[in-house]
Write an enzyme that holds these catalytic residues in place. Structure first.
Site, PDB file in Angstrom:
ATOM      1  N   LYS A  49       0.612  -1.108  -0.079  1.00 45.60           N
ATOM      2  CA  LYS A  49       0.161   0.123   0.031  1.00 45.60           C
ATOM      3  C   LYS A  49       0.913   1.153  -0.168  1.00 45.60           C
ATOM      4  O   LYS A  49       2.123   1.183   0.259  1.00 45.60           O
ATOM      5  CB  LYS A  49      -0.954  -0.013   1.254  1.00 45.60           C
ATOM      6  CG  LYS A  49      -0.318  -0.035   2.569  1.00 45.60           C
ATOM      7  CD  LYS A  49      -1.095  -0.814   3.688  1.00 45.60           C
ATOM      8  CE  LYS A  49      -0.485  -0.457   5.185  1.00 45.60           C
ATOM      9  NZ  LYS A  49      -1.335  -1.019   6.096  1.00 45.60           N
ATOM     10  N   ARG A 146     -10.701  -0.169  14.447  1.00 47.05           N
ATOM     11  CA  ARG A 146     -10.657   0.466  13.121  1.00 47.05           C
ATOM     12  C   ARG A 146     -11.424  -0.300  12.274  1.00 47.05           C
ATOM     13  O   ARG A 146     -12.560   0.191  12.218  1.00 47.05           O
ATOM     14  CB  ARG A 146      -8.911   0.251  12.974  1.00 47.05           C
ATOM     15  CG  ARG A 146      -8.584   1.342  11.713  1.00 47.05           C
ATOM     16  CD  ARG A 146      -7.124   1.298  11.409  1.00 47.05           C
ATOM     17  NE  ARG A 146      -6.745   0.279  11.016  1.00 47.05           N
ATOM     18  CZ  ARG A 146      -5.197  -0.028  10.627  1.00 47.05           C
ATOM     19  NH1 ARG A 146      -4.619   1.095  10.644  1.00 47.05           N
ATOM     20  NH2 ARG A 146      -4.923  -1.031  10.251  1.00 47.05           N
ATOM     21  N   TYR A 268      16.771  29.565  10.917  1.00 44.95           N
ATOM     22  CA  TYR A 268      15.778  30.351  11.311  1.00 44.95           C
ATOM     23  C   TYR A 268      15.712  30.417  12.896  1.00 44.95           C
ATOM     24  O   TYR A 268      15.736  29.423  13.488  1.00 44.95           O
ATOM     25  CB  TYR A 268      14.270  29.478  10.981  1.00 44.95           C
ATOM     26  CG  TYR A 268      14.007  29.875   9.250  1.00 44.95           C
ATOM     27  CD1 TYR A 268      13.686  31.284   8.997  1.00 44.95           C
ATOM     28  CD2 TYR A 268      13.672  29.037   8.447  1.00 44.95           C
ATOM     29  CE1 TYR A 268      13.312  31.480   7.648  1.00 44.95           C
ATOM     30  CE2 TYR A 268      13.333  29.001   7.320  1.00 44.95           C
ATOM     31  CZ  TYR A 268      13.260  30.438   6.733  1.00 44.95           C
ATOM     32  OH  TYR A 268      12.943  30.749   5.569  1.00 44.95           O
ATOM     33  N   MET A 327      12.538  24.396   4.392  1.00 50.34           N
ATOM     34  CA  MET A 327      11.747  23.808   3.239  1.00 50.34           C
ATOM     35  C   MET A 327      12.597  22.955   2.446  1.00 50.34           C
ATOM     36  O   MET A 327      12.356  21.732   2.054  1.00 50.34           O
ATOM     37  CB  MET A 327      10.847  24.546   2.645  1.00 50.34           C
ATOM     38  CG  MET A 327       9.861  24.151   1.526  1.00 50.34           C
ATOM     39  SD  MET A 327       8.958  25.096   0.563  1.00 50.34           S
ATOM     40  CE  MET A 327       7.776  25.688   1.538  1.00 50.34           C
TER      41      MET A 327
HETATM   42  C1  LIG Z   1      -0.272  -2.042   6.985  1.00 48.61           C
HETATM   43  C2  LIG Z   1      -0.996  -3.256   7.111  1.00 48.61           C
HETATM   44  C3  LIG Z   1      -0.393  -4.404   7.208  1.00 48.61           C
HETATM   45  C4  LIG Z   1       1.243  -4.291   6.940  1.00 48.61           C
HETATM   46  O1  LIG Z   1       1.749  -3.906   8.294  1.00 48.61           O
HETATM   47  P1  LIG Z   1       3.202  -3.723   8.684  1.00 48.61           P
HETATM   48  O2  LIG Z   1       3.387  -3.374  10.161  1.00 48.61           O
HETATM   49  O3  LIG Z   1       3.826  -2.632   7.863  1.00 48.61           O
HETATM   50  O4  LIG Z   1       3.868  -5.275   8.372  1.00 48.61           O
HETATM   51  C5  LIG Z   1      -1.111  -5.597   7.491  1.00 48.61           C
HETATM   52  N1  LIG Z   1      -2.394  -5.756   7.538  1.00 48.61           N
HETATM   53  C6  LIG Z   1      -3.090  -4.533   7.567  1.00 48.61           C
HETATM   54  C7  LIG Z   1      -4.351  -4.730   7.879  1.00 48.61           C
HETATM   55  C8  LIG Z   1      -2.508  -3.414   7.400  1.00 48.61           C
HETATM   56  O5  LIG Z   1      -3.287  -2.189   7.641  1.00 48.61           O
END
Ligand SMILES: *Cc1c(COP(=O)(O)O)cnc(C)c1O
Length: 388
Positions: A49, A146, A268, A327
């Protein structure tokens, strides 16, 4: 005036890029194999992802496919559509599920929605009733709060004899919230809840472990593991040695080296005062490149009490960030590097083999995941292929 060879001046020349990222696809493939080994008898998926954690879905997806991955997880449907090109016969799960208007994409590209709520479940049943069966996965919430069906509802659904025959989940999954902390008793609680799910959905594949869960041991592996961060070399478990190979190296170029006197301030706000006559490397990376401003340490309000910011690596040595990161520019103290060993045009490693990604993340009060996915668009990227 117009005779410049424009090829030389293309801004995308890796050798002179202000910020550059090297992605070692061989290390990525090795990490996948290592996760496969540690997953024991479970099959290992690859989580890709967010553009493969910021490192490039096309190249990382292809390398993982070539390393043997045939199950992939993406967050949103568009990522699945993109990945399909590089993983023609893989099973691609979409973690955020499906909503009305997207169902055609799932059928067309053979994507598997991970149904995340009772609403999505009802929607998908109506879709399959109309368009014919198509694989889906069910997410069950075992304590994360979640995504996912509540535990008891999921169990009731498993036992529901009126469930249409044309509706066939190929996977049930849940996600650990504290897998990075092996001592947490909540891991066991979640595992026990998930065990009930696995029994209720007997005959359907099960998945619980992301990277951290793989390290928790075989009783967390079920049928399919889902590593993400570990593939990309990041730390999955808090305060434990990280056995994964670094995959990403970020470097930025020194634009100027300047001398400054004891007592002068830097950047800064003048928050950093030099304690000695110093040599400063002004480096072409800033928070717009994902080199977070909070890496400035004491140079940032709210972090006044934290002395150290991040370190870079130049001429064989660790060099500290001093003053506020801006930046597009960051200032490193290179006073301890002999003058002849460092020059304008040299690169400072921001993270990679010498500076661990997660050490940098810690300096910013964050995690490797966030650093990688914050890299932005301005850097040049080079991939090292396994056979190079
Ligand atoms: C992002 C995610 C993973 C992978 O998690 P890592 O900690 O990066 O290995 C696996 N399952 C779900 C549901 C996730 O959201």
């Amino acid at each position: 005036m117009t005779d410049f060879d424009s090829d030389l001046f293309l801004p995308d020349d890796f050798d002179i890029a202000p910020v550059r990222l090297t992605v070692d696809l061989g290390a990525l493939a090795d990490n996948f194999r290592e996760m496969t080994r540690r997953s024991g008898s479970a099959r290992t998926a690859a989580v890709v992802k967010a553009d493969a954690y910021g490192l490039g879905l096309e190249d990382c997806g292809t390398a993982l496919y070539e390393a043997g991955a045939r199950d992939f997880f993406v967050a949103v449907v568009q990522e699945g559509v993109t990945l399909r090109t590089y993983a023609p016969d893989a099973r691609i799960y979409v973690l955020s599920g499906v909503w009305s208007g997207q169902e055609g994409l799932f059928y067309e590209h053979g994507l598997v929605p991970v149904l995340a709520s009772e609403e999505q479940l009802a929607f998908w049943m109506s879709v399959t009733a109309e368009h014919g069966d198509h694989p889906c996965a069910l997410q069950v919430d075992t304590g994360f709060n979640r995504l996912g069906l509540p535990l008891e509802e999921a169990i009731a659904f498993a036992d529901d004899v009126s469930r249409p025959a044309s509706f066939s989940p190929v996977l049930v999954l849940s996600h650990l919230h504290s897998g990075d902390t092996p001592s947490s008793p909540l891991n066991r609680q979640q595992r026990e809840s998930f065990q009930r799910i696995a029994e209720a959905f007997e005959g359907i594949e099960t998945s619980l472990a992301a990277s951290a869960g793989i390290f928790l041991g075989p009783e967390y592996h079920f049928d399919l593991t889902r590593p993400g961060i570990a593939l990309y070399g990041g730390e999955a478990v808090v305060a434990a040695p990280n056995p994964m190979k670094p995959v990403a190296k970020a470097e930025a170029r020194i634009i100027q080296i300047r001398d400054a006197k004891k007592g002068e301030t830097v950047s800064y706000g003048g928050t950093y005062q030099l304690a000695r006559d110093s040599r400063l490397a002004i480096v072409s990376v800033g928070y717009a490149d994902g080199y977070l401003r909070s890496l400035s340490g004491s140079g940032v309000p709210l972090r006044q009490t934290v002395k150290d910011g991040a370190f870079g690596f130049a001429a064989g040595r660790k060099v500290p960030v001093i003053g506020r990161i801006t930046m597009d520019l960051t200032i490193f103290d290179v006073t301890d590097i002999p003058e002849k060993e460092i020059r304008t045009g040299d690169y400072v490693e921001l993270f990679g083999e010498n500076i661990a990604l997660d050490d940098v993340a810690r300096a910013a009060g964050t995690i490797g995941y966030e650093l990688l996915t914050s890299l932005g668009l301005r850097h040049e990227r080079r991939y090292i292929y396994p056979d190079e």
